[in-house]
Scaffold this motif. Structure first.
Motif, short mmCIF file in Angstrom:
data_model
loop_
_atom_site.label_atom_id
_atom_site.label_comp_id
_atom_site.label_asym_id
_atom_site.label_seq_id
_atom_site.Cartn_x
_atom_site.Cartn_y
_atom_site.Cartn_z
N ALA A 112 0.83 -1.20 0.00
CA ALA A 112 0.00 0.00 0.00
C ALA A 112 0.87 1.25 0.00
N MET A 113 1.94 1.25 0.73
CA MET A 113 2.85 2.40 0.77
C MET A 113 3.50 2.63 -0.59
N ILE A 114 3.91 1.57 -1.26
CA ILE A 114 4.54 1.69 -2.57
C ILE A 114 3.55 2.23 -3.58
N SER A 115 2.33 1.70 -3.59
CA SER A 115 1.35 2.16 -4.58
C SER A 115 0.89 3.58 -4.30
N SER A 116 0.83 3.98 -3.02
CA SER A 116 0.41 5.35 -2.72
C SER A 116 1.51 6.36 -3.02
N SER A 117 2.77 5.91 -3.04
CA SER A 117 3.85 6.83 -3.33
C SER A 117 4.08 7.00 -4.83
N LYS A 118 3.41 6.20 -5.65
CA LYS A 118 3.54 6.37 -7.09
C LYS A 118 2.84 7.66 -7.49
N SER A 119 3.51 8.42 -8.27
CA SER A 119 2.98 9.69 -8.70
C SER A 119 3.19 9.81 -10.20
N ARG A 120 2.17 10.29 -10.90
CA ARG A 120 2.34 10.46 -12.34
C ARG A 120 2.62 11.92 -12.65
N ASP A 121 3.22 12.14 -13.78
CA ASP A 121 3.54 13.50 -14.20
C ASP A 121 2.27 14.29 -14.46
N GLN A 122 2.41 15.58 -14.39
CA GLN A 122 1.30 16.48 -14.69
C GLN A 122 0.99 16.46 -16.18
N ASP A 123 -0.23 16.80 -16.52
CA ASP A 123 -0.66 16.91 -17.91
C ASP A 123 -0.96 18.38 -18.19
N TYR A 124 -0.43 18.87 -19.30
CA TYR A 124 -0.73 20.22 -19.75
C TYR A 124 -1.66 20.11 -20.95
N MET A 125 -2.68 20.98 -21.01
CA MET A 125 -3.66 20.95 -22.08
C MET A 125 -4.05 22.38 -22.48
N VAL A 126 -4.54 22.51 -23.70
CA VAL A 126 -5.00 23.80 -24.20
C VAL A 126 -6.33 23.58 -24.93
N ALA A 127 -7.23 24.54 -24.76
CA ALA A 127 -8.50 24.55 -25.50
C ALA A 127 -8.66 25.92 -26.15
N ILE A 128 -9.20 25.94 -27.35
CA ILE A 128 -9.59 27.19 -28.02
C ILE A 128 -11.09 27.33 -27.78
N THR A 129 -11.46 28.26 -26.91
CA THR A 129 -12.86 28.40 -26.51
C THR A 129 -13.65 29.30 -27.45
N GLY A 130 -12.97 30.08 -28.26
CA GLY A 130 -13.65 30.93 -29.22
C GLY A 130 -12.66 31.62 -30.13
N VAL A 131 -13.15 32.05 -31.28
CA VAL A 131 -12.30 32.75 -32.24
C VAL A 131 -13.14 33.75 -33.02
N THR A 132 -12.56 34.90 -33.29
CA THR A 132 -13.18 35.88 -34.18
C THR A 132 -12.14 36.27 -35.22
N GLY A 133 -12.59 36.82 -36.33
CA GLY A 133 -11.68 37.29 -37.36
C GLY A 133 -11.35 36.25 -38.42
N LEU A 134 -11.94 35.07 -38.33
CA LEU A 134 -11.73 34.06 -39.37
C LEU A 134 -12.99 33.85 -40.19
N ASP A 135 -14.00 34.66 -39.96
CA ASP A 135 -15.29 34.52 -40.64
C ASP A 135 -15.16 34.73 -42.15
N ASP A 136 -14.26 35.61 -42.55
CA ASP A 136 -14.16 35.99 -43.96
C ASP A 136 -13.09 35.20 -44.72
N LEU A 137 -12.71 34.06 -44.22
CA LEU A 137 -11.68 33.26 -44.90
C LEU A 137 -12.06 32.92 -46.33
N ALA A 138 -13.26 32.38 -46.50
CA ALA A 138 -13.67 31.92 -47.83
C ALA A 138 -13.99 33.07 -48.77
N SER A 139 -14.49 34.19 -48.22
CA SER A 139 -14.88 35.30 -49.08
C SER A 139 -13.73 36.26 -49.38
N ALA A 140 -12.58 36.04 -48.72
CA ALA A 140 -11.43 36.91 -48.96
C ALA A 140 -10.98 36.79 -50.41
#
Length: 178
Positions: free
Chosen positions: A11-39
């Motif tokens: 139990a001590m060995i399994s509780s001392s196991k630690s995994r690395d942190q995870d870093y993540m990114v999300a794009i929650t919104g975007v403006t200014g790309l609406d006119d891509l096709a009509s450019a």
């Protein structure tokens, strides 16, 4: 008694196991790309603004805190074309904690080749558009590389890569240190 001791040690060995942190990114919104096709024209410019969230999942780490340090910058690109850049506020996730911060990356007068504009416009119409995000910090030798971050999607995982900084050129143009 021996069985209890073996169970206790396991139990001590399994509780001392630690995994690395995870870093993540999300794009929650975007403006200014609406006119891509009509450019029109060979290389019209865009001025996109990306709202993003940087997350540190340190919930499986029982040993250390994880941080995005000060002077961090997020760069957004699509198919190797620069789209925007912005600051990421410094923050940390303590042991067994998840934290996230909002940031904005933007570009003004960004030139995107026509074939990339057309491809991105089609992906946006289908709700499949994804960009790449890199988060770098002046104070560390690591960069977070987040590939195919879907616009409006869930957090995408990032991988940590080492950055080997070069010495600044001397007055004579050499990079050798004295």
């Amino acid at each position: 008694m021996l069985i209890w001791f073996v169970v206790f040690i396991a139990a001590m060995i399994s509780s001392s196991k630690s995994r690395d942190q995870d870093y993540m990114v999300a794009i929650t919104g975007v403006t200014g790309l609406d006119d891509l096709a009509s450019a029109t024209g060979d290389e019209p410019s865009l001025s996109p603004v990306f709202n993003l969230t940087v997350r540190i999942d340190n919930s499986g780490n029982t040993l250390h805190r994880a941080c995005v340090y000060g002077l961090s910058t997020a760069v957004v690109s699509y198919g190797d074309a620069f789209l925007g850049k912005g600051s990421v506020p410094p923050f940390c996730a303590e042991k067994e904690e998840v934290q996230e911060r909002a940031a904005t990356a933007w570009g003004q007068g960004v030139v995107v080749p026509q074939f990339l504009r057309e491809r991105l416009a089609g992906e946006m119409k289908r709700g499949e558009a994804a960009v790449d995000v890199q988060v770098t910090s002046e104070s560390t030798d690591r960069v977070l590389v987040c590939s195919e971050v879907k616009i409006g999607g869930d957090h995408a995982p990032c991988r940590r890569e080492e950055v080997y900084r070069r010495s600044a050129p001397a007055a004579d143009g050499s990079t050798a240190s004295a």
